[in-house]
Design a protein around this motif. Structure first.
Motif, PDB file in Angstrom:
ATOM      1  N   PRO A 180      56.702 -21.236  62.511  1.00 28.30           N
ATOM      2  CA  PRO A 180      57.857 -21.964  63.029  1.00 28.30           C
ATOM      3  C   PRO A 180      57.575 -22.862  64.227  1.00 28.30           C
ATOM      4  O   PRO A 180      58.128 -23.949  64.323  1.00 28.30           O
ATOM      5  CB  PRO A 180      58.852 -20.853  63.395  1.00 28.30           C
ATOM      6  CG  PRO A 180      58.083 -19.591  63.396  1.00 28.30           C
ATOM      7  CD  PRO A 180      56.879 -19.778  62.565  1.00 28.30           C
ATOM      8  N   HIS A 181      56.721 -22.424  65.155  1.00 32.20           N
ATOM      9  CA  HIS A 181      56.485 -23.195  66.378  1.00 32.20           C
ATOM     10  C   HIS A 181      54.989 -23.453  66.527  1.00 32.20           C
ATOM     11  O   HIS A 181      54.165 -22.624  66.151  1.00 32.20           O
ATOM     12  CB  HIS A 181      57.006 -22.444  67.610  1.00 32.20           C
ATOM     13  CG  HIS A 181      58.398 -21.906  67.436  1.00 32.20           C
ATOM     14  ND1 HIS A 181      59.465 -22.705  67.093  1.00 32.20           N
ATOM     15  CD2 HIS A 181      58.891 -20.639  67.549  1.00 32.20           C
ATOM     16  CE1 HIS A 181      60.559 -21.959  67.012  1.00 32.20           C
ATOM     17  NE2 HIS A 181      60.228 -20.716  67.272  1.00 32.20           N
ATOM     18  N   GLU A 182      54.649 -24.600  67.126  1.00 27.77           N
ATOM     19  CA  GLU A 182      53.248 -24.997  67.209  1.00 27.77           C
ATOM     20  C   GLU A 182      52.958 -25.675  68.541  1.00 27.77           C
ATOM     21  O   GLU A 182      53.806 -26.377  69.108  1.00 27.77           O
ATOM     22  CB  GLU A 182      52.905 -25.945  66.053  1.00 27.77           C
ATOM     23  CG  GLU A 182      51.427 -26.298  65.950  1.00 27.77           C
ATOM     24  CD  GLU A 182      51.149 -27.127  64.714  1.00 27.77           C
ATOM     25  OE1 GLU A 182      50.455 -26.629  63.809  1.00 27.77           O
ATOM     26  OE2 GLU A 182      51.632 -28.275  64.651  1.00 27.77           O
ATOM     27  N   LEU A 183      51.734 -25.451  69.032  1.00 31.21           N
ATOM     28  CA  LEU A 183      51.235 -26.103  70.243  1.00 31.21           C
ATOM     29  C   LEU A 183      50.116 -27.051  69.848  1.00 31.21           C
ATOM     30  O   LEU A 183      49.168 -26.662  69.165  1.00 31.21           O
ATOM     31  CB  LEU A 183      50.716 -25.053  71.230  1.00 31.21           C
ATOM     32  CG  LEU A 183      50.022 -25.574  72.490  1.00 31.21           C
ATOM     33  CD1 LEU A 183      51.006 -26.360  73.351  1.00 31.21           C
ATOM     34  CD2 LEU A 183      49.414 -24.432  73.285  1.00 31.21           C
ATOM     35  N   VAL A 184      50.214 -28.312  70.274  1.00 29.88           N
ATOM     36  CA  VAL A 184      49.223 -29.340  69.964  1.00 29.88           C
ATOM     37  C   VAL A 184      48.640 -29.840  71.274  1.00 29.88           C
ATOM     38  O   VAL A 184      49.353 -30.433  72.090  1.00 29.88           O
ATOM     39  CB  VAL A 184      49.845 -30.508  69.175  1.00 29.88           C
ATOM     40  CG1 VAL A 184      48.770 -31.532  68.814  1.00 29.88           C
ATOM     41  CG2 VAL A 184      50.541 -30.006  67.915  1.00 29.88           C
TER      42      VAL A 184
END
Length: 457
Positions: A180-184
């Motif tokens: 659901p959530h992502e860090l780039v």
């Protein structure tokens, strides 16, 4: 005459070798299809048994098989390799399945991948577990990340966006329902904006609410304004927008709770704990929040700004912890994201399941992205070269990781996609006041309606 023919044949041979070398460097896909594929197949077929034996992947035959060999051929009984399936050529390599012998496991084959690569003359060998006792070998004939070409057949779907190419020539699909959530993370000119651009263009064609926070005065997300339902271009606007998203999340939980007023005899399919269990006509549209340069939300200069920062961080953490069931997803981007940003940074990062790390300026930044989920991937992220923008290491909390590269997509092309799909933006009344202003497109031959602020890459 014979000497002339000899020199002509020699010249032709040298020209063919030179042409093959040029094709291998300039057009690796064409070289693989015409030269590399037949040569690798011949090597595999000729050396399969001896290669498996050298890699320690052979086992003693069963007693019945050993007895049959002795009775029919009178030759020495040797260890047998895993049973090989059909060889399936692809545009980038080969695929074949192996049936493991009793006592073997996929890790045994994966440990020999580098040996198999050299023995069969391919760029890389990847091992995938298909089912108990069966693994698939994916042989890649050339470096597919040097010039990215996305596969033709990609399984898409709601909230599934093929955004990059993996090093094993398969598509990396950003699936918001699974992660659901992502860090780039990524340094300047590392390709982080290109990744975001591909993701936005892919989501624009779906009935998804797109919300942006871009504290660089909107220079990154403003070109996509026709498709955005809300856009905050400074910390003050972000501080107003985030509470609205939290209230929207709470309203969705109330909607789910109302559905959970379960009466006796209610069918099982009508019992749910998230928005995806609601009937389609009652289900609110999913919301994807893009945050560019998240550090700008944490940096403060005065005590008043510190209080605002704490409120914003609290709202972000709540969205990350509770947003999935309400159909709200986060895509957080930045150059660094560690504890030095201040209170709440580490807690927020822990909620971001997916991690994408482009080229970074120091090892500490790579550890911020991957150190807590896949420590062995940190060195791979630190080894990304400057001349390969868009190359990244992707991982998740399962511990798995791989290298990917985003295909090139021009800013003008992504902006045109957002203009063409503007009608797909769902109506969210709570976000109406944050809808970005979109100037009308000038008629051909007339002067510009407005002079836009310059946009930089």
């Amino acid at each position: 005459m014979t000497d002339l023919m000899t020199w002509a044949e020699l010249g032709g041979s040298l020209a063919a070798i030179g042409g093959a070398a040029y094709a291998r460097h300039a057009h690796p896909a064409a070289y693989w299809s015409t030269v590399g594929l037949p040569v690798s197949v011949a090597r595999l077929l000729a050396s399969y048994s001896s290669t498996m034996d050298a890699c320690g992947l052979t086992v003693e035959p069963s007693p019945w098989r050993a007895l049959a060999i002795k009775a029919t051929t009178h030759r020495e009984v040797r260890p047998v390799p895993p049973r090989r399936g059909l060889i399936r050529p692809t545009s980038t390599g080969l695929r074949l399945r192996l049936r493991l012998a009793p006592g073997q496991e996929p890790a045994d084959v994966a440990a020999s991948a580098e040996r198999l690569r050299h023995a069969w003359g391919v760029h890389a060998v990847y091992v995938r577990d298909i089912k108990p006792g069966v693994v698939e070998l994916r042989l890649v004939g050339f470096d597919v990340l040097r010039k990215v070409r996305m596969p033709r057949r990609i399984v898409g779907g709601p909230l599934r966006v093929p955004v990059a190419l993996r090093e094993d020539a398969t598509a990396f699909v950003r699936d918001y329902r699974a992660v659901p959530h992502e860090l780039v993370l990524g340094a300047t000119l590392s390709g982080k904006s290109m990744y975001l651009r591909n993701l936005l263009a892919g989501l624009a064609a779906q009935p998804v609410v797109l919300v942006g926070i871009d504290c660089k005065r909107g220079v990154e997300l403003a070109p996509f304004a026709p498709r955005l339902s809300a856009l905050a271009t400074d910390p003050e606007q972000a501080a107003d927008l985030l509470p609205v998203l939290v209230n929207e999340m709470e309203d969705r939980y109330d909607l789910i709770k109302a559905r959970q007023g379960i009466a006796p005899g209610t069918p099982d399919e009508l019992i749910t704990s998230d928005v995806w269990g609601l009937p389609e006509d009652e289900r609110p549209a999913s919301i994807v929040l893009f945050i560019d340069e998240v550090a700008e939300l944490f940096l403060v200069a005065t005590r008043k700004e510190e209080e605002r920062r704490d409120e914003m961080v609290t709202h972000l953490i709540r969205l990350a912890q509770l947003g999935r069931a309400a159909g709200i997803y986060l895509e957080v981007c930045g150059q660094r994201f560690g504890a030095e940003l201040g209170k709440g940074a580490t807690m927020l990062r822990a909620q971001l399941t997916g991690r994408v790390c482009h080229r970074v300026n120091d090892e500490a930044s790579a550890k911020m992205a991957l150190g807590d989920i896949a420590p062995e991937a940190v060195s791979a992220a630190c080894a990304i070269a400057t001349e390969l923008p868009g190359l990244a290491v992707v991982g998740d909390t399962s511990g798995g990781w791989s290298r990917i590269r985003t295909p090139y997509l021009s800013l003008a092309g992504a902006a045109a996609t957002c203009r063409e799909t503007a009608h797909l933006a769902p109506d969210v009344p709570a976000l109406a006041t944050f809808r970005p202003y979109v100037p009308s497109v000038p008629v051909k031959g007339s002067g510009p309606v407005a002079t836009p602020r310059p946009v930089t890459e």
